[in-house]
Design a protein around this motif. Structure first.
Motif: not given
Length: 106
Positions: A12-24
């Motif tokens: 879930v931490e991986i999802i969190f970190a990747l979502s930081l890139k996508y949320n702009a």
């Protein structure tokens, strides 16, 4: 059970970190929602896991899983560089995670 919780927290931490890139910068709604939910979920699972696992081990595994997962997915998704130094570094983090798991009595 605690290790399953910890590994789940790492994913879930991986999802969190990747979502930081996508949320702009929290300007895109769905990626921002994913960031908040995955952040809470990851921390919640980690907190649950450290009720029985040693804190140092759990935190190192959690951050290591996040680092390795994001590094590998960044190579795939964002075409980040792939050189042997980078791959060796990722392998060393994986070796550390495995070593911590093998030396834990849980």
């Amino acid at each position: 059970m605690a290790w399953l919780l910890l590994f789940s927290a790492g994913f879930v931490e991986i999802i969190f970190a990747l979502s930081l890139k996508y949320n702009a910068g929290f300007t895109k709604l769905w990626p921002s929602i994913a960031t908040v939910i995955s952040g809470i979920g990851s921390f919640g699972l980690l907190m649950w896991a450290i009720k029985t696992l040693p804190l140092g081990t759990a935190y190192a595994v959690w951050t290591g899983m996040g680092a390795v997962g994001v590094a590998i997915l960044s190579i795939i998704l964002f075409k980040e560089s792939v050189d042997w130094y980078r791959l060796l570094s990722i392998a060393l983090v994986i070796a550390g995670i495995v070593g911590l798991k093998l030396t834990d009595s849980q």
